[in-house]
Design a protein around this motif. Structure first.
Motif, PDB file in Angstrom:
ATOM      1  N   ALA A  54       0.777  -1.270  -0.150  1.00  0.00           N
ATOM      2  CA  ALA A  54       0.085   0.146   0.011  1.00  0.00           C
ATOM      3  C   ALA A  54       0.848   1.361   0.015  1.00  0.00           C
ATOM      4  O   ALA A  54       0.572   2.114  -0.629  1.00  0.00           O
ATOM      5  CB  ALA A  54      -1.073   0.086   1.238  1.00  0.00           C
ATOM      6  N   SER A  55       1.971   1.292   0.859  1.00  0.00           N
ATOM      7  CA  SER A  55       2.985   2.346   0.774  1.00  0.00           C
ATOM      8  C   SER A  55       3.455   2.622  -0.569  1.00  0.00           C
ATOM      9  O   SER A  55       3.548   3.662  -0.940  1.00  0.00           O
ATOM     10  CB  SER A  55       3.907   2.120   1.983  1.00  0.00           C
ATOM     11  OG  SER A  55       4.741   3.210   1.730  1.00  0.00           O
ATOM     12  N   ASP A  56       3.876   1.431  -1.210  1.00  0.00           N
ATOM     13  CA  ASP A  56       4.469   1.224  -2.555  1.00  0.00           C
ATOM     14  C   ASP A  56       3.447   2.004  -3.451  1.00  0.00           C
ATOM     15  O   ASP A  56       3.722   2.895  -4.183  1.00  0.00           O
ATOM     16  CB  ASP A  56       5.143   0.082  -2.835  1.00  0.00           C
ATOM     17  CG  ASP A  56       6.275  -0.285  -2.171  1.00  0.00           C
ATOM     18  OD1 ASP A  56       6.961   0.496  -1.381  1.00  0.00           O
ATOM     19  OD2 ASP A  56       6.466  -1.535  -2.218  1.00  0.00           O
ATOM     20  N   ALA A  57       2.279   1.669  -3.298  1.00  0.00           N
ATOM     21  CA  ALA A  57       1.238   1.965  -4.323  1.00  0.00           C
ATOM     22  C   ALA A  57       0.960   3.534  -4.107  1.00  0.00           C
ATOM     23  O   ALA A  57       0.681   4.213  -5.034  1.00  0.00           O
ATOM     24  CB  ALA A  57      -0.238   1.229  -3.777  1.00  0.00           C
ATOM     25  N   ARG A  58       0.901   3.965  -2.707  1.00  0.00           N
ATOM     26  CA  ARG A  58       0.679   5.530  -2.628  1.00  0.00           C
ATOM     27  C   ARG A  58       2.078   6.329  -3.099  1.00  0.00           C
ATOM     28  O   ARG A  58       1.743   7.330  -3.815  1.00  0.00           O
ATOM     29  CB  ARG A  58       0.746   5.587  -1.028  1.00  0.00           C
ATOM     30  CG  ARG A  58      -0.682   5.506  -0.426  1.00  0.00           C
ATOM     31  CD  ARG A  58      -0.546   6.238   0.932  1.00  0.00           C
ATOM     32  NE  ARG A  58      -1.377   5.266   1.852  1.00  0.00           N
ATOM     33  CZ  ARG A  58      -0.843   4.430   2.720  1.00  0.00           C
ATOM     34  NH1 ARG A  58       0.205   4.351   2.782  1.00  0.00           N
ATOM     35  NH2 ARG A  58      -1.658   3.507   3.340  1.00  0.00           N
ATOM     36  N   THR A  59       2.943   5.536  -2.848  1.00  0.00           N
ATOM     37  CA  THR A  59       4.210   6.394  -3.409  1.00  0.00           C
ATOM     38  C   THR A  59       4.216   6.539  -4.877  1.00  0.00           C
ATOM     39  O   THR A  59       4.287   7.550  -5.677  1.00  0.00           O
ATOM     40  CB  THR A  59       5.518   5.622  -3.094  1.00  0.00           C
ATOM     41  OG1 THR A  59       5.420   5.710  -1.505  1.00  0.00           O
ATOM     42  CG2 THR A  59       6.744   6.422  -3.542  1.00  0.00           C
ATOM     43  N   ALA A  60       3.838   5.495  -5.568  1.00  0.00           N
ATOM     44  CA  ALA A  60       3.661   5.537  -7.058  1.00  0.00           C
ATOM     45  C   ALA A  60       2.558   6.242  -7.441  1.00  0.00           C
ATOM     46  O   ALA A  60       2.452   7.054  -8.426  1.00  0.00           O
ATOM     47  CB  ALA A  60       3.384   3.889  -7.598  1.00  0.00           C
ATOM     48  N   ALA A  61       1.247   6.395  -6.642  1.00  0.00           N
ATOM     49  CA  ALA A  61       0.269   7.339  -7.069  1.00  0.00           C
ATOM     50  C   ALA A  61       0.532   8.832  -6.860  1.00  0.00           C
ATOM     51  O   ALA A  61       0.340   9.491  -7.524  1.00  0.00           O
ATOM     52  CB  ALA A  61      -1.103   7.006  -6.040  1.00  0.00           C
ATOM     53  N   ALA A  62       1.447   8.968  -5.849  1.00  0.00           N
ATOM     54  CA  ALA A  62       2.113  10.289  -5.689  1.00  0.00           C
ATOM     55  C   ALA A  62       2.921  10.743  -6.730  1.00  0.00           C
ATOM     56  O   ALA A  62       2.986  11.841  -7.314  1.00  0.00           O
ATOM     57  CB  ALA A  62       2.513  10.382  -4.281  1.00  0.00           C
ATOM     58  N   ASP A  63       3.625   9.900  -7.220  1.00  0.00           N
ATOM     59  CA  ASP A  63       4.677  10.173  -8.308  1.00  0.00           C
ATOM     60  C   ASP A  63       3.669  10.437  -9.472  1.00  0.00           C
ATOM     61  O   ASP A  63       4.146  11.394 -10.357  1.00  0.00           O
ATOM     62  CB  ASP A  63       5.446   8.812  -8.382  1.00  0.00           C
ATOM     63  CG  ASP A  63       6.616   8.825  -7.466  1.00  0.00           C
ATOM     64  OD1 ASP A  63       6.861   9.801  -6.687  1.00  0.00           O
ATOM     65  OD2 ASP A  63       7.478   7.835  -7.277  1.00  0.00           O
ATOM     66  N   ALA A  64       2.904   9.345  -9.766  1.00  0.00           N
ATOM     67  CA  ALA A  64       2.109   9.628 -11.035  1.00  0.00           C
ATOM     68  C   ALA A  64       1.239  11.043 -10.648  1.00  0.00           C
ATOM     69  O   ALA A  64       0.977  11.501 -11.920  1.00  0.00           O
ATOM     70  CB  ALA A  64       1.277   8.428 -11.180  1.00  0.00           C
ATOM     71  N   THR A  65       0.911  11.254  -9.475  1.00  0.00           N
ATOM     72  CA  THR A  65       0.093  12.441  -9.455  1.00  0.00           C
ATOM     73  C   THR A  65       0.890  13.724  -9.804  1.00  0.00           C
ATOM     74  O   THR A  65       0.595  14.597 -10.392  1.00  0.00           O
ATOM     75  CB  THR A  65      -0.658  12.656  -8.187  1.00  0.00           C
ATOM     76  OG1 THR A  65      -1.438  11.467  -7.991  1.00  0.00           O
ATOM     77  CG2 THR A  65      -1.284  13.775  -7.842  1.00  0.00           C
ATOM     78  N   GLY A  66       1.892  13.644  -9.269  1.00  0.00           N
ATOM     79  CA  GLY A  66       3.203  14.589  -9.466  1.00  0.00           C
ATOM     80  C   GLY A  66       3.400  14.747 -10.984  1.00  0.00           C
ATOM     81  O   GLY A  66       3.725  15.997 -11.424  1.00  0.00           O
ATOM     82  N   LYS A  67       3.702  13.873 -11.710  1.00  0.00           N
ATOM     83  CA  LYS A  67       3.973  13.866 -13.060  1.00  0.00           C
ATOM     84  C   LYS A  67       2.715  14.334 -13.855  1.00  0.00           C
ATOM     85  O   LYS A  67       3.066  15.058 -14.795  1.00  0.00           O
ATOM     86  CB  LYS A  67       4.401  12.236 -13.550  1.00  0.00           C
ATOM     87  CG  LYS A  67       5.888  11.836 -12.859  1.00  0.00           C
ATOM     88  CD  LYS A  67       5.837  10.448 -13.874  1.00  0.00           C
ATOM     89  CE  LYS A  67       7.239  10.060 -13.070  1.00  0.00           C
ATOM     90  NZ  LYS A  67       7.564   8.625 -13.412  1.00  0.00           N
ATOM     91  N   LEU A  68       1.741  13.762 -13.348  1.00  0.00           N
ATOM     92  CA  LEU A  68       0.464  14.655 -13.979  1.00  0.00           C
ATOM     93  C   LEU A  68       0.416  16.155 -13.818  1.00  0.00           C
ATOM     94  O   LEU A  68      -0.034  16.720 -14.867  1.00  0.00           O
ATOM     95  CB  LEU A  68      -0.727  13.785 -13.806  1.00  0.00           C
ATOM     96  CG  LEU A  68      -0.991  12.230 -14.156  1.00  0.00           C
ATOM     97  CD1 LEU A  68      -2.272  11.836 -13.579  1.00  0.00           C
ATOM     98  CD2 LEU A  68      -1.115  12.225 -15.746  1.00  0.00           C
ATOM     99  N   GLY A  69       0.763  16.465 -12.774  1.00  0.00           N
ATOM    100  CA  GLY A  69       0.739  17.530 -12.262  1.00  0.00           C
ATOM    101  C   GLY A  69       1.633  18.705 -12.882  1.00  0.00           C
ATOM    102  O   GLY A  69       1.581  19.705 -13.596  1.00  0.00           O
ATOM    103  N   GLY A  70       2.930  18.157 -13.497  1.00  0.00           N
ATOM    104  CA  GLY A  70       3.976  18.759 -13.732  1.00  0.00           C
ATOM    105  C   GLY A  70       3.870  18.682 -15.423  1.00  0.00           C
ATOM    106  O   GLY A  70       4.159  19.514 -16.167  1.00  0.00           O
TER     107      GLY A  70
END
Length: 155
Positions: free
Chosen positions: A137-153
């Motif tokens: 779950a932590s890995d998934a959150r990190t991946a989601a945050a990364d993905a969200t950050g990339k989308l936001g960028g």
């Protein structure tokens, strides 16, 4: 003087008669004493024989009494031994029942210990899976945050 001589002769006859009577009486008394002595000796012999027989019978009776007393003591000891054996048998039965109860308790405790060990193993497995799931779950959150950050960028 004749009468004095006659009296003297008469006295001598009487004296001779008395002496004869005395000797006969003395002889009869001696014979009676001898018979009595023989009777007394015979009675003494019978008394000695009866005393010996009585002593023998008393000794035999004393032996029988001693033997009976020993048998009685032996019987009393046997009865006491039997009583003690009964008590020991009862104690053994009680101890056997207690041992069986303890064995059942121990078997139950061992089965519970096996169950507890199994549950502890299952809990440890579940805890490890939960940790793995948390990591995932932590890995998934990190991946989601990364993905969200990339989308936001991308904006």
């Amino acid at each position: 003087g004749e009468s004095l001589t006659a009296r003297a002769a008469d006295a001598e006859e009487k004296l001779a008669s008395l002496q004869t009577t005395f000797e006969e009486t003395l002889t009869a008394s001696a014979e009676e004493a001898a018979r009595r002595a023989t009777t007394i000796q015979s009675l003494e012999e019978k008394l000695a024989q009866v005393t010996a027989e009585t002593s023998f019978e008393l000794a035999a009776a004393a032996e029988r009494y001693d033997a009976a007393e020993k048998r009685l003591a032996s019987s009393a000891a046997d009865a006491e031994t039997s009583k003690r054996v009964g008590e020991l048998e009862s104690e053994l039965e009680d101890a056997t029942a207690k041992a069986a109860a303890l064995r059942e308790s121990a078997e139950f405790a061992f089965s519970q210990a096996d169950r507890i060990a199994s549950l502890e193993t299952s809990l440890a497995d579940a805890t490890a899976r939960l940790e793995d799931a948390r990591d995932d779950a932590s890995d998934a959150r990190t991946a989601a945050a990364d993905a969200t950050g990339k989308l936001g960028g991308m904006d």
